[in-house]
Write a protein that holds these residues in place. Structure first.
Motif, PDB file in Angstrom:
ATOM      1  N   ILE A 377       8.231   8.953   4.147  1.00 34.06           N
ATOM      2  CA  ILE A 377       7.548   7.649   4.168  1.00 34.06           C
ATOM      3  C   ILE A 377       6.090   7.820   3.763  1.00 34.06           C
ATOM      4  N   GLY A 378       5.411   8.770   4.359  1.00 35.32           N
ATOM      5  CA  GLY A 378       4.018   9.037   4.017  1.00 35.32           C
ATOM      6  C   GLY A 378       3.042   8.287   4.903  1.00 35.32           C
ATOM      7  N   TYR A 379       1.848   8.830   5.024  1.00 32.47           N
ATOM      8  CA  TYR A 379       0.832   8.271   5.913  1.00 32.47           C
ATOM      9  C   TYR A 379       0.476   6.826   5.546  1.00 32.47           C
ATOM     10  N   GLU A 380       0.324   6.541   4.257  1.00 30.10           N
ATOM     11  CA  GLU A 380      -0.088   5.191   3.848  1.00 30.10           C
ATOM     12  C   GLU A 380       0.968   4.161   4.216  1.00 30.10           C
ATOM     13  N   LYS A 381       2.220   4.494   3.947  1.00 29.35           N
ATOM     14  CA  LYS A 381       3.292   3.551   4.261  1.00 29.35           C
ATOM     15  C   LYS A 381       3.518   3.440   5.781  1.00 29.35           C
ATOM     16  N   ILE A 382       3.261   4.523   6.490  1.00 30.23           N
ATOM     17  CA  ILE A 382       3.343   4.452   7.948  1.00 30.23           C
ATOM     18  C   ILE A 382       2.292   3.481   8.477  1.00 30.23           C
ATOM     19  N   LYS A 383       1.119   3.513   7.888  1.00 31.35           N
ATOM     20  CA  LYS A 383       0.085   2.553   8.304  1.00 31.35           C
ATOM     21  C   LYS A 383       0.557   1.123   8.039  1.00 31.35           C
TER      22      LYS A 383
END
Length: 680
Positions: A377-383
């Protein structure tokens, strides 16, 4: 004694020369003396033993008595009586330190007067929110052969016994404890309910021990553990009418976690330290500290019925008070979680968004996103997911791999929490993203450095308003009182194992009925219960009534529910209504009935409602008479239990008398929720 006897016999033979009549007479006298020698030693030993003063400490209600004394060799010993009956036979005390021996050659310099100790405190979650403690304390001031001091502190409450050691000297020098001799000696007729501890760095990716073995139920005391690592705490024993739980609390950064010994000759279990591999890199496994130094409390909960055991809070009563306040930013609650049923493939953006919607629709407070979120997912999408969840009044928890060099697990994110600097960097990033908690997995055992690692994570996470759930871990030992952002720990063979093998599914009914008396007796447990719709490739052995009851039987600061959105959608509206109104925490507990490994019925109070739940761990139907004097005579409520088809549930409006009958299907269960106006 044998060596003295042989030496005297040798001297007699040397002097028995045939040319000396006087020698013969003398030798006859000596032979008579030698024959009497064992009796002299026996008399001398008995005289010394009885000359040693015994000290007594009683509980406030005088039902529990602890006797403390020294053997002639200067070894400290204690025993425990309840209602005039000995429940702990004479058992050892003592510490062997790297610089001094406090296990033998001791003398009692003085003993304090008995002092009444009381405490009142509030927990964020647990079996009871408002807790109180009253106990009698007595301190024994001892010194060893080198005149070095040690104190043995006893506190006796109405529900049990606790003791610990204190080294009062002041020194910056680091000393180690090589061995703690504390033991618990049971009558050979006692039975035990014990979980073996897997040996260090065995199992999948060398990730043991993680307290995930099946319990050995109702075994004879003295039965060896199948592993060298021993038996985990809490440990449950039954002797006659008495139920005893052995555990520990107030374990901090200056001590290791402990267990019961692999071998227990004559039913005497000793405190056993972790194996040498249970450390971070080359950091300490055994306890070491400067002085002064308190050891953890050794806790013996004793009751003449299971109610007294289940309703006790003695472990948290003796835990260190809260280090900080989290009430402004942390609330207990319920969480959705995709991984337990859908596994790693579910860690992707749209599935997690669906589970956020699921939590919102069920009025649950949290959603856990498991391993590989950083790459899939990645940090940006988690945000983005965290921002979306906030609009739904749902908070996000993220999974982490704790691992350094103590196992070979490859799941990510990995190695981001190993140092304070790394933790601060990662936790700040999570705070900026709007993340509310972390789940940290795959720890390396109970060595002192590993216990310090747990606590360092808790303290640093609190600075960034993060709740913490530990998996692949040790048991909590009431850390959730001291570090209140600890919402749960795994340390149990939980629902995920049921999704792995049919054998685990086969064991689940009886396994679940021992847990309220052992692992979940005092501490939050992340079992991840409640599955209605089934598990791929597994034949579930429990009924839906059993599954819904687990929402009450098991406690956790954040209770992660195993069911999926599609599975919940298939359930009747009354099931969805019940599951969406689960209390965020419990105010009180009452034990109703049960026997470890067979069945259990427990009542928990939330605000002005009582939730009464039962599970049957056996393959035959069970009819119970429930005695619930805390319910008004005219009480009403709703009963949810198994239909004739065990895969379905039925709801009935009922009148609840203070004593009424209920049936549980084989491997079945039920939940009763009282109406608010009908409770005391």
């Amino acid at each position: 004694m044998k060596r003295v006897y042989m030496r005297l016999r040798k001297n007699t033979n040397e002097q028995n020369h045939p040319n000396s009549i006087q020698s013969s007479k003398n030798n006859l006298s000596r032979i008579k003396a030698v024959r009497l020698l064992p009796f002299y030693f026996l008399i001398l030993s008995c005289t010394n033993m009885y000359a040693t003063e015994k000290y007594e400490i009683k509980s406030p209600d005088a039902k529990i008595t602890v006797n403390f004394w020294l053997l002639p060799s200067g070894e400290p010993v204690y025993s425990v009586n309840h209602s005039g009956q000995t429940v702990i036979l004479p058992s050892k005390l003592g510490i062997v330190r790297s610089d001094e021996n406090f296990a033998t050659g001791l003398k009692i310099d003085s003993a304090s007067a008995v002092k009444l100790i009381s405490d009142q405190y509030t927990l964020l979650h647990g079996k009871r929110i408002n807790c109180s403690y009253t106990g009698n304390r007595r301190v024994f001031y001892l010194s060893n052969a080198n005149a070095k001091p040690v104190e043995i502190i006893f506190q006796i409450s109405n529900d049990g016994v606790a003791f610990r050691y204190y080294f009062p000297e002041k020194s910056e020098k680091i000393v180690k404890i090589y061995k703690e001799l504390s033991s618990y000696h049971f009558d050979r007729s006692a039975k035990a309910f014990l979980q073996p501890c897997a040996d260090a760095r065995t199992g999948w990716c060398f990730s043991q021990p993680s307290y995930e073995e099946f319990y050995n139920m109702e075994i004879s005391v003295g039965t060896p553990s199948p592993y060298q690592a021993g038996w985990v705490l809490p440990a449950l024993f039954n002797y006659g009418n008495f139920w005893i739980s052995i555990t520990e609390t107030a374990v901090d950064t200056n001590y290791c976690g402990s267990r019961l010994s692999q071998f227990s000759p004559d039913g005497e279990y000793s405190v056993q330290f972790p194996q040498p591999q249970e450390t971070r890199s080359y950091e300490p496994a055994l306890p070491e500290s400067s002085l002064p130094w308190y050891t953890p409390w050794r806790v013996i909960v004793i009751a003449n019925n299971l109610a007294g055991l289940v309703e006790s809070t003695l472990e948290t009563d003796l835990a260190n008070p809260a280090k900080y306040d989290v009430s402004a930013w942390l609330k207990p609650g319920i969480a959705s979680w995709s991984w337990v049923i859908l596994k790693d493939d579910s860690t992707e953006y749209f599935t997690q968004k669906r589970f956020i919607d699921f939590a919102a629709s069920m009025k649950w407070q949290y959603c856990l996103i498991d391993a590989y979120w950083d790459t899939k997912i990645g940090y940006e999408k988690i945000k983005e997911l965290a921002d979306y969840a906030r609009t739904k009044n749902v908070k996000i928890i993220l999974w982490y791999n704790s691992a350094g060099d103590w196992n070979t697990t490859s799941l990510t994110p990995r190695d981001k929490l190993l140092t304070k600097k790394l933790r601060q960097k990662e936790f700040q990033r999570l705070k900026d993203m709007g993340i509310s908690g972390i789940k940290v997995d795959f720890f390396g055992g109970d060595g002192q450095s590993m216990m310090k690692y747990y606590i360092d994570i808790l303290k640093d996470a609190a600075d960034y308003n993060l709740a913490v759930n530990f998996h692949g871990s040790t048991s909590p030992r009431s850390w959730y009182r001291t570090y209140p952002n600890l919402v749960s720990m795994e340390a149990i063979r939980g629902e995920e194992y049921v999704t792995f093998t049919q054998e685990d599914a086969d064991h689940q009914p009886s396994h679940c009925t021992v847990i309220p008396f052992t692992r979940n007796l005092f501490d939050p447990m992340d079992f991840t219960p409640v599955n209605f719709s089934g598990i791929p490739n597994i034949q579930r052995r429990t009924t839906n009534g059993f599954e819904i009851a687990l929402s009450v039987i098991f406690t956790s600061g954040i209770q992660h529910i195993a069911e999926t959105p599609s599975g919940m959608a298939k359930q009747p509206d009354f099931v969805k209504e019940y599951m969406s109104s689960l209390p965020q925490h419990w105010d009180d507990v009452k034990f109703i009935d049960g026997y470890p490994g067979k069945f259990v019925v427990i009542a928990r109070k939330a605000a002005d409602k009582w939730y009464i739940a039962g599970i049957n761990g056996e393959k035959t139907e069970r009819t119970l008479t429930l005695n619930i004097p805390f319910i008004n005579k005219t009480a009403r409520g709703t009963l949810i239990t198994d239909a004739e088809n065990a895969n379905e549930l039925v709801r009935t409006n009922i009148k609840i008398s203070r004593s009424f009958n209920i049936k549980m299907k084989p491997n079945g269960g039920f939940v009763i929720v009282t109406l608010p106006s009908h409770n005391k």
